[in-house]
Design a protein around this motif. Structure first.
Motif, mmCIF file in Angstrom:
data_model
loop_
_atom_site.group_PDB
_atom_site.id
_atom_site.type_symbol
_atom_site.label_atom_id
_atom_site.label_comp_id
_atom_site.label_asym_id
_atom_site.label_seq_id
_atom_site.Cartn_x
_atom_site.Cartn_y
_atom_site.Cartn_z
ATOM 1 N N GLY A 41 3.605 7.591 -1.899
ATOM 2 C CA GLY A 41 2.990 8.984 -1.436
ATOM 3 C C GLY A 41 3.962 9.664 -0.594
ATOM 4 N N GLY A 63 -11.836 15.250 -6.864
ATOM 5 C CA GLY A 63 -11.386 15.523 -5.492
ATOM 6 C C GLY A 63 -10.640 14.226 -5.063
ATOM 7 N N TYR A 64 -10.547 13.052 -5.831
ATOM 8 C CA TYR A 64 -9.727 11.869 -5.271
ATOM 9 C C TYR A 64 -8.552 11.989 -5.707
ATOM 10 N N VAL A 65 -7.405 11.833 -4.878
ATOM 11 C CA VAL A 65 -6.075 11.884 -5.211
ATOM 12 C C VAL A 65 -5.605 10.528 -5.028
ATOM 13 N N PRO A 66 -5.431 9.756 -5.755
ATOM 14 C CA PRO A 66 -4.881 8.311 -5.414
ATOM 15 C C PRO A 66 -3.274 8.588 -5.089
ATOM 16 N N MET A 67 -3.099 7.372 -4.239
ATOM 17 C CA MET A 67 -1.580 7.345 -3.947
ATOM 18 C C MET A 67 -0.838 7.249 -5.300
ATOM 19 N N PRO A 68 0.402 7.683 -5.559
ATOM 20 C CA PRO A 68 0.854 7.620 -6.968
ATOM 21 C C PRO A 68 1.714 5.937 -6.617
ATOM 22 N N LEU A 122 -15.916 10.723 -4.772
ATOM 23 C CA LEU A 122 -15.090 12.008 -4.526
ATOM 24 C C LEU A 122 -14.815 12.609 -5.921
ATOM 25 N N LEU A 175 0.794 -1.159 -0.043
ATOM 26 C CA LEU A 175 0.168 0.101 -0.037
ATOM 27 C C LEU A 175 0.738 1.226 0.121
ATOM 28 N N MET A 198 -10.669 0.346 -3.794
ATOM 29 C CA MET A 198 -10.607 1.638 -3.026
ATOM 30 C C MET A 198 -10.685 2.675 -4.094
ATOM 31 N N PHE A 202 -8.246 -5.220 -3.316
ATOM 32 C CA PHE A 202 -8.466 -4.004 -2.191
ATOM 33 C C PHE A 202 -8.104 -2.806 -2.890
ATOM 34 N N TYR A 228 -13.691 5.407 -4.289
ATOM 35 C CA TYR A 228 -13.394 6.793 -3.962
ATOM 36 C C TYR A 228 -13.512 7.796 -5.395
#
Ligand SMILES: Cc1ncc(C[n+]2csc(CCOP(=O)(O)OP(=O)(O)O)c2C)c(N)n1
Ligand code: SF4
Ligand SMILES: [Mg+2]
Lengths: 385, 299
Positions: B294, B285-290, B282, B94, B274, B270, B278
């Motif tokens: 992150g 507005g959703y900013v996923p982890m690169p 969102l 993750l 996720m 997962f 999101y």
């Protein structure tokens, strides 16, 4: 390095200590949090789980605190700033992997919003009984850093410091809040991102061929490589040599432990932080931390109004302990009074540091509430005689 | 560099998996004819064949004889705490989603002390490849009973034979939500290698049980002979039943071991769930982890 504006909620807010701690973590650049719900700490991760999806952060609610702590150590090896959040029973479950973090020299932050113990104790009510556990809770010899905020504002400010210290010394940093600070709502001012100093994860510049994960060239710290950058390094919780390979020898054990302990002890002067006031000509100095410091201040004022010369020293960083300063003061004051919501933890440290030069008076409280200021004043008066 | 001897007298050649092994760590800690080394070789071969970028591969082990695997592979390797390899690996995956994270550890480690993490990682369909080396015993600590010890088999803490019902591991994994489930023995090196390679190319929680001989403890306590005898036993009795109902693949003392690929079912992981959730909730507005993580860092 300055904080990333995305994580910083600049402005004046009315926040409780738990929310403020969560905001501090996000401002500090934390982007991975694993936790398991437990009162009175859960609001920290509730705040984070709401804001993280807009910040590129990932929160995962793990199956227990053993898993939460292990995940935080794993994620820290990707270069991310990581944190877990818990209270009493969960803190106990985290201990083995806190030791792993210490042994692998993994920067991370462990928030413990203290409640009354032992065992399930007083889930919704205050305690300060985990101070020694924060220092010694995992088996074997190691050193950590622990901070203790006295207000929501400090919950924000000191959380950032906790992340910075974790980076500088490559240790798990214990953030010892208490239920009162966690649940008390006050004004919290969050500065502009440019005004927040952030200690970045510093990645090695060496080539994979010349890199060894535990080789120490300058100072007391090895360089850091993260997983996935081609270093193909190895790390272990076993006693290890500079390659990170297990080595079961007395000599290697000495090298490992002396450095884990030394990197904090030798730098204690730069890590130790406390506030003091009126101690120079005092007969009695009150030493306290967290929510109890705010109560103790009322007692100090009352005792002064009765004509006593009372000084006040508040621990901001609890571990390492400011033993030099206490020893110095012990030469000039008659007594220390140490109120804390436990049956004598920091009081024993004060007594040890005073080394017989001044008397130490603990002011015990089993937990569930803060002291009454009068109970502290009473001991100050006794100590002053 | 340590080298192995070529059967051609007088000639020495490099171990075929040397580029993936920490040859400077050889000799390893395992007993002669222990099955763990076979699993390492199969994993190394599968990795090479799969063509994945080895710089992006992390291996995580817990504690035990099998827990030492991470220490011999020339990859980013993490030797963690007893039972916690899966949650540690969860943090790695993750924290830097582009990594290929493999957990290789023992039966006691993954489903004894770590059982809770195992079922939850499977339930979440976390993107982890989990290779469990099952020797039916706690090897490292001297042969104590494991949650996999067959009924009636002896261990140092069940000297009169085990009376606890063991786990049926493929069924545990499948019913917890794993998207890929297979079992092979250390005799089936080609099939085990192929299965690992196949699982590397898939997503979600992939579970492979590798049944391995422990001649020093399990076999000795149960008078089963040498590592070679174990191989002969697998050869004579193991049954390959791809697609078998996992309820029917439990192991009894010296019963035929049913091998095969039992589950291969792609479903959202997962991270898929996720991201989808999101994104729906969102929007922009959703900013996923690169994929690379992150973090804020400076070189
Ligand atoms: C918390 C904890 N409890 C107990 C141990 C002792 N211990 C080390 S390895 C092990 C069992 C390992 O069994 P398994 O995972 O089956 O590995 P094997 O040695 O059989 O390959 C135990 C109980 C430990 N290291 N940590
Ligand atoms: S004790 Fe058993 S499992 Fe451990 S190395 Fe020896 S043979 Fe292998
Ligand atoms: Mg085993």
């Amino acid at each position: 390095m300055k904080a990333d504006p995305a994580g910083v909620l600049t402005g004046s807010h009315y926040l409780d200590g738990d929310f403020a701690c969560g905001e501090g973590a996000m401002a500090a650049g934390c982007r991975f949090v694993a936790g398991y719900p437990i009162t009175p700490s859960t609001e920290v991760v509730e705040r984070i789980s709401r804001r993280f999806p807009t910040l590129g952060g990932t929160f995962i609610q793990m199956e227990d605190e053993l898993a939460s702590m292990a995940a935080v150590v794993g994620a820290a090896w990707t270069g991310s700033k990581t944190m877990t959040v818990t209270s009493g029973p969960g803190f106990s479950l985290m201990m083995e992997n806190i030791g792993l973090a210490a042994m692998m020299e993994t920067p991370c932050v462990v928030v413990n919003v203290q409640r009354g113990g032992p065992s399930t104790g007083l889930p919704t009510m205050v305690g300060q009984g985990d101070v020694m556990q924060a220092r010694w809770g995992s088996h074997g010899d190691y050193e950590v850093i622990a901070l203790s905020p006295q207000s929501p504002q400090e919950a924000f400010d000191l959380t950032i410091d906790a992340f910075n210290l974790a980076e500088i010394y490559r240790v798990p940093v214990m953030f010892l809040m208490d239920e009162c600070v966690g649940h008390m709502t006050e004004k919290v001012v969050i500065p502009e991102a440019e005004a927040i100093e952030i200690e970045p994860r510093r990645l090695t510049e060496k080539s994979p061929e010349s890199f060894d994960p535990y080789q120490v060239e300058e100072g007391q710290l090895p360089e850091f490589a993260r997983a996935g950058d081609g270093y193909r390094f190895h790390t272990t919780g076993l006693t290890h040599d500079e390659h990170g390979y297990p080595e079961m020898s007395v000599e290697c054990q000495e090298v490992n432990v002396s450095r884990l302990v030394g990197k904090i002890r030798d730098n204690a002067d730069s890590i130790v932080r406390f506030e003091e006031e009126g101690v120079e000509d005092a007969d009695v100095v009150v030493v306290s931390y967290g929510i109890t410091a705010r109560v103790a201040r009322l007692a100090v004022e009352e005792a002064r109004s009765q004509g006593l010369k009372v000084g006040f020293l508040r621990l901001v960083v609890i571990w390492p302990f400011p033993e030099k300063r206490i020893r110095e003061l012990a030469g000039s004051v008659g007594a220390f009074v140490v109120p804390e919501i436990n049956y004598g933890q920091i009081a024993l440290e004060v007594e040890r540091a005073a080394a017989g030069q001044a008397v130490t008076w603990p002011v015990h409280h089993a937990g569930g509430a803060v002291h009454s200021p009068d109970a502290i004043t009473e001991i100050i008066i006794k100590a002053a005689v | 560099m340590t080298v192995s001897t070529n059967p051609t007298v007088g000639q020495e050649m490099e171990h075929p998996s040397a580029p993936l092994l920490r040859m400077e760590r050889i000799p390893h800690v395992w007993c002669p004819s222990c099955g763990i080394g076979t699993v390492v070789k199969c994993y190394a071969t599968a990795l090479e064949r799969s063509g994945v970028d080895l710089d992006k591969v992390s291996v995580v082990s817990g504690i035990g004889c099998s827990g030492r695997v991470a220490g011999y592979l020339k990859l980013d390797g993490f030797h963690t705490t007893h039972g916690r390899a899966i949650p540690f690996a969860t943090g790695l995956k993750l924290g830097r989603p582009e990594l290929l994270v493999t957990v290789i550890s023992g039966d006691g480690d993954l489903v004894g002390i770590g059982g809770n993490h195992f079922i939850h990682a499977a339930r979440r369909n976390l993107d982890l490849l989990v290779i469990l080396i099952n020797n039916f015993i706690y090897g490292m600590t001297g042969g104590q009973n494991a949650p996999t010890t067959p009924l009636g088999a002896k261990s140092s803490t069940m000297p009169f034979g085990n009376f606890e019902t063991p786990f049926n591991l493929p069924h545990l994994a499948a019913s917890s939500g794993a998207s890929y489930v297979a079992r092979w023995t250390c005799l089936h090196i080609r099939r085990l290698t192929w299965s690992i390679e196949e699982a590397i190319g898939k997503r979600g929680f992939r579970f492979i049980e590798a049944v391995a001989p422990c001649p020093t403890l399990y076999a000795r306590l149960n008078k089963l002979g040498s590592g070679l005898d174990a191989m002969r036993f697998y050869h004579d009795t193991a049954e390959i039943r791809n697609g078998a109902d996992t309820r029917e693949v439990d192991v009894s003392f010296q019963s035929p071991i049913i091998c095969g690929k039992f589950v291969d079912e792609e479903r959202p992981t997962f991270l898929d769930l996720m991201h989808d959730h999101y994104s729906n909730r969102l929007g922009d507005g959703y900013v996923p982890m690169p994929p690379e993580g992150g973090m804020l860092h400076e070189r």
